[in-house]
Every structure is written in structure tokens, then in C-alpha cells.
Scaffold this motif. Structure first.
Motif, mmCIF file in Angstrom:
data_model
loop_
_atom_site.group_PDB
_atom_site.id
_atom_site.type_symbol
_atom_site.label_atom_id
_atom_site.label_comp_id
_atom_site.label_asym_id
_atom_site.label_seq_id
_atom_site.Cartn_x
_atom_site.Cartn_y
_atom_site.Cartn_z
ATOM 1 N N HIS A 99 -18.515 -24.115 5.578
ATOM 2 C CA HIS A 99 -17.506 -23.299 6.263
ATOM 3 C C HIS A 99 -17.138 -23.952 7.594
ATOM 4 O O HIS A 99 -17.798 -23.754 8.604
ATOM 5 N N HIS A 101 -13.736 -25.163 10.267
ATOM 6 C CA HIS A 101 -12.308 -25.152 10.608
ATOM 7 C C HIS A 101 -12.062 -26.458 11.345
ATOM 8 O O HIS A 101 -11.972 -26.494 12.563
ATOM 9 N N LYS A 222 -8.967 -19.298 -0.003
ATOM 10 C CA LYS A 222 -9.717 -18.433 0.925
ATOM 11 C C LYS A 222 -8.944 -17.135 1.110
ATOM 12 O O LYS A 222 -7.750 -17.141 1.405
ATOM 13 N N ASP A 355 -18.968 -22.128 10.294
ATOM 14 C CA ASP A 355 -17.702 -21.667 10.880
ATOM 15 C C ASP A 355 -17.286 -22.596 12.023
ATOM 16 O O ASP A 355 -16.676 -22.155 13.006
HETATM 17 ZN ZN LIG Z 1 -14.050 -19.081 9.422
#
Ligand SMILES: [Zn+2]
Length: 443
Positions: A99, A101, A222, A355
Motif C-alpha cells: 500500500h 502512494h 481500488k 500507506d
Molecule cells: Zn492509502
């Protein structure tokens, strides 16, 4: 007019060739050893990735694959092979973050970056973050949301060897409801603000959105199934999307050979997403007993992304994260620990994910220590979550995730024993991806 166009096109073509050459020079600079040379790695301890270890073995890499692993006394180096001595190191499969970005900035203060930045910002951040991530020992990542197909472009240029970075599997934009976590809320209706993802409502529109994302290069879809931390006007425990909408996404993605990953904190939205058939729940913060049973039954994974919540609580204010987001993170913190620990201990499948956004890129391995503390996990378990389990979630366990003959040569090494001190994984001395060495600190 036509001649002018021709001259303009020729100039443009020449410029592209020049740029490509410069990029190529730049790219080769980052590769310490090309894959056409065989390599023999003398390894001290090897953590295979499947829960087992080996010691005093040698690994032979030919091209982009592992061609032999065995006791150092019996493995012979192919002629002309480069010898890499890691006999005082622990050698592991390349780590996998499920995960990220990767196209987010270092100073991402929530959802307002969509107002301040162009698509090109994300593309350029991606180039910087990809190299940081690879050098930190992460040879594969699954990106979980990016605008303007910046992650698609980055994935392709990394695969072509133009940009150094991990192997990428990408979602492109996330799908979310009007007023939800992928939308930007709290402003006048007179202002047309783009979402932080793709804002799509209704089963038919979602079907088209899935087709569009796949058309432009998404490896998976997603979807945002509940509210989130870094969005205003939505609550983390409220479901977003109806059962019908969730089913439409999973069905369409499945028809096109794509898995669906669902952002979910609250228990109801989480269960709705699992019932619809998603492959993984991202965050999973408030999973309840029924959710745990359901996930075990369906074989769905949780990608817990623990570190980022602590970071938002501790450093959110100085990094410009809005007060409402910090408040949401604080309120969820304790509940999350109880819920996720229970899920982990009761046997829900987990895969490592950070994340990574803001300034987390390259610090991904700090998640291991938080996993051990929060989930009550053992070091070997969390390493497996970031190798074998992650590969299984991606559906590529036959190619990566363990150190075995025939798999891609994604190999990293750290000094000391990470089974005794997991934080050693934060300092990786050697990184090979698909047979190419990108980092070797002894050199
Ligand atoms: Zn995320």
C-alpha cells in the motif's frame, strides 16, 4: 502549413530522442551491475520468505532469475560470474509494500494538494520516491491510488529501465462516492474541485469507470468502502457505496482479470466489501468478530498500514495535516490496536503495507516494528507478511516472494540478524532487483 508542422514534429522527435538518451544515461548510472552478467552471492543466513532459514549457502543469479541455491561448498560460480560476498549478512527476498502512494509529495498535508498541484507534480515526486523506496530494500510495491495515471507511467518507465524503482502494480485513481473519502468536501457548491480519486456513483457508472481504469493501465481496482482519515465531512465508521455498487465493481474487475482492493476502516463497510469479493481490505482498523470470520472464510487479506496513523498523531500538526484528520486518527488509535491484534492472532491473512505518502517514502521498513508491537507478531511473521504473503496477495508467488530457483532475483541483505532486531531492516546494504544490483554499500 504542412511543412511547418513537419519541421515542428521533426524538432519534437529530435528533442524526444535527446531526452531519451539523457534519461538512459541517467538510468544506467543507478544500476551497479547489469543483469547479463551472472552473479554468485555468498550468503550468511538466508531468510527464505516462507518461514524457514538456511545458512552458509550460495545463490547463483543468471539474467533476472535465481538459477541455483545450495550449500556454499557445492555451488560453483558460472564462468565470468561476479562474486558478491554477503557471508557476514542476512540475505532476504526483496521486500514488498502492498500500500503505497508513490506519486505523493513529501509535504502532503491532506487533500488540498489537488488544488495546488498539476499531474506533473505527482509524476516527478514518483521518480524521486521510487528510487528511495527501492534503495530501502522494497523491490515490489502495490500502489493504492494516484491521479492522472502518474503511477501507470512510472510503472512502465521503471519496467523499461528508464527510472530506477521497485516493480510496480498500480490502481491509478481510487473509486469513491460523492462526498466521500475520494472527494474534497467542505467547500462552496460553486467551486468545482476535483477529487483525490475518481468520484463515481451508481453501478452502471462504476462499471464504466472500472473499464476506463483498466483501459488506461490499472493492474487492480481500488475502491473506497468507508470514510477516511485525511478527508473532511465523512466518518471512518460509515460505509460508503451500496452492496450493489460494490458488487458491480468486483464483478466488472473480475471479468477483466483484475482484483479489487478496498479502503475500509469501519466494520460495516469492511464486511460489505468482503462479501462483494474484494481481495484485500486496506487499513481494516475497526474489523469486528463477524468481519474476522468472514475474512478467514473468503481468504481476504488485511493490509494494516499502522505506522502512518502514529505519524499523523505525532507529526500531523507540524506537517500541515488538518485538525479534523488528526482528531480522527487519535479517536481511532486504541480501537484499532485491539481490533487488528485480534484479527492477526485469530488467523486473518495479513500483508505488509505502509500507506507510504508524505515523507514515509524510503522509511517503509519502520512499519515492521510497529506491526510487532501492535499486532503481537513475531519478526519472522512480519517478514513473511512482506514477502510470501504479499506475493500471494498480488498473485505472483510463482515469480517472487521467496528465494527459490526459477524466481526473479529480488534479493536484499542487512548486517546482523533481523529476527533478533527487526529495525535492522531499516538499514539495507544490498539491493538486487531482477538480477540488477542497485545498491551495494561495500562497493
Ligand atoms: Zn492509502
Amino acid at each position: 502549413m504542412k511543412t511547418n508542422n513537419l519541421i515542428a514534429y521533426s524538432a519534437l522527435a529530435l528533442k524526444s530522442i535527446l531526452c531519451a538518451s539523457i534519461l538512459w544515461l541517467f538510468a544506467t548510472d543507478h544500476v551497479l551491475a547489469q543483469s547479463n552478467q551472472a552473479t554468485l552471492i555468498k550468503a550468511g543466513t538466508v531468510i527464505v520468505g516462507d518461514g524457514t532459514t538456511m545458512s552458509s549457502v550460495s545463490i547463483v543469479v543468471v539474467g533476472d532469475k535465481i538459477s541455483e541455491i545450495g550449500p556454499s561448498s557445492s555451488v560453483e560460480a558460472p564462468s565470468g560470474a561476479r562474486i558478491v560476498d554477503l557471508s557476514d549478512h542476512t540475505v532476504l527476498p526483496g521486500l514488498m509494500d502492498m500500500h503505497t502512494h508513490i506519486n505523493s509529495s513529501d509535504h502532503d498535508g491532506g487533500d488540498m494538494s489537488v488544488l495546488r498541484e498539476h499531474g506533473a507534480h505527482g509524476a516527478i515526486y514518483g521518480v524521486v520516491n521510487a528510487e528511495k523506496t527501492l534503495r530501502a530494500g522494497f523491490t515490489t510495491i502495490r500502489n493504492a491510488g494516484a491521479l492522472h495515471y502518474a503511477d501507470v507511467a512510472l510503472r512502465d518507465l521503471i519496467a523499461q529501465g528508464i527510472v530506477p524503482g521497485p516493480r510496480m502494480y498500480v490502481s491509478a485513481a481510487s473509486l469513491g462516492i460523492t462526498g466521500g473519502h475520494s472527494d474534497v468536501n467542505g467547500w462552496s457548491h460553486l467551486i468545482d474541485i476535483p477529487g483525490t480519486g475518481m468520484v463515481v456513483d451508481g453501478a452502471d457508472n462504476l462499471q464504466k469507470a472500472v473499464r476506463t481504469l483498466v483501459k488506461f493501465g490499472a493492474d487492480h481496482i481500488k475502491i473506497v468502502a468507508t470514510g477516511g482519515i485525511l478527508s473532511s465531512g465523512d466518518a471512518v465508521d460509515h460505509p460508503q457505496y451500496s452492496d450493489e455498487e460494490l458488487r458491480a465493481v468486483v464483478e466488472e474487475a473480475g471479468r477483466l482479470g483484475r482484483k479489487v482492493i478496498a479502503h475500509a476502516h469501519g466494520a460495516e463497510g469492511l464486511k460489505a466489501a468482503v462479501r462483494a469479493g474484494v481481495a484485500s481490505i486496506e487499513h481494516g482498523s475497526l474489523v469486528d468478530a463477524e468481519g474476522i470470520e468472514l475474512m478467514k472464510e473468503r481468504g481476504a487479506f488485511i493490509v494494516p498500514t499502522l505506522l502512518i496513523l502514529d505519524e499523523i498523531i505525532e507529526f500531523g500538526e507540524e506537517r500541515g495535516i488538518p485538525e479534523y484528520s488528526i482528531q480522527k486518527a487519535i479517536e481511532m488509535s486504541d480501537l484499532r490496536e485491539t481490533a487488528l491484534r485480534k484479527a492477526y492472532q485469530e488467523g486473518v491473512r495479513f500483508a505488509f503495507g505502509t500507506d507510504a505518502s508524505g515523507n514515509l517514502h524510503g522509511r517503509n521498513a519502520q512499519e515492521f516494528e510497529v506491526m510487532i508491537e501492535t499486532l503481537g507478531a513475531r519478526p519472522m511473521q512480519v517478514i513473511q507478511n512482506a514477502t510470501y504473503d504479499a506475493a500471494e496477495l498480488l498473485g505472483i508467488l510463482d515469480q517472487v516472494g521467496t528465494l527459490e530457483v526459477g524466481k526473479w532475483a529480488d534479493i536484499i541483505a542487512v548486517a546482523g540478524n533481523p529476527l533478533e532486531d527487526i529495525t535492522l531492516l531499516e538499514t539495507v546494504n544490498f539491493v538486487m532487483k531482477a538480477g540488477e544490483i542497485y545498491k551495494h554499500l561495500d562497493k
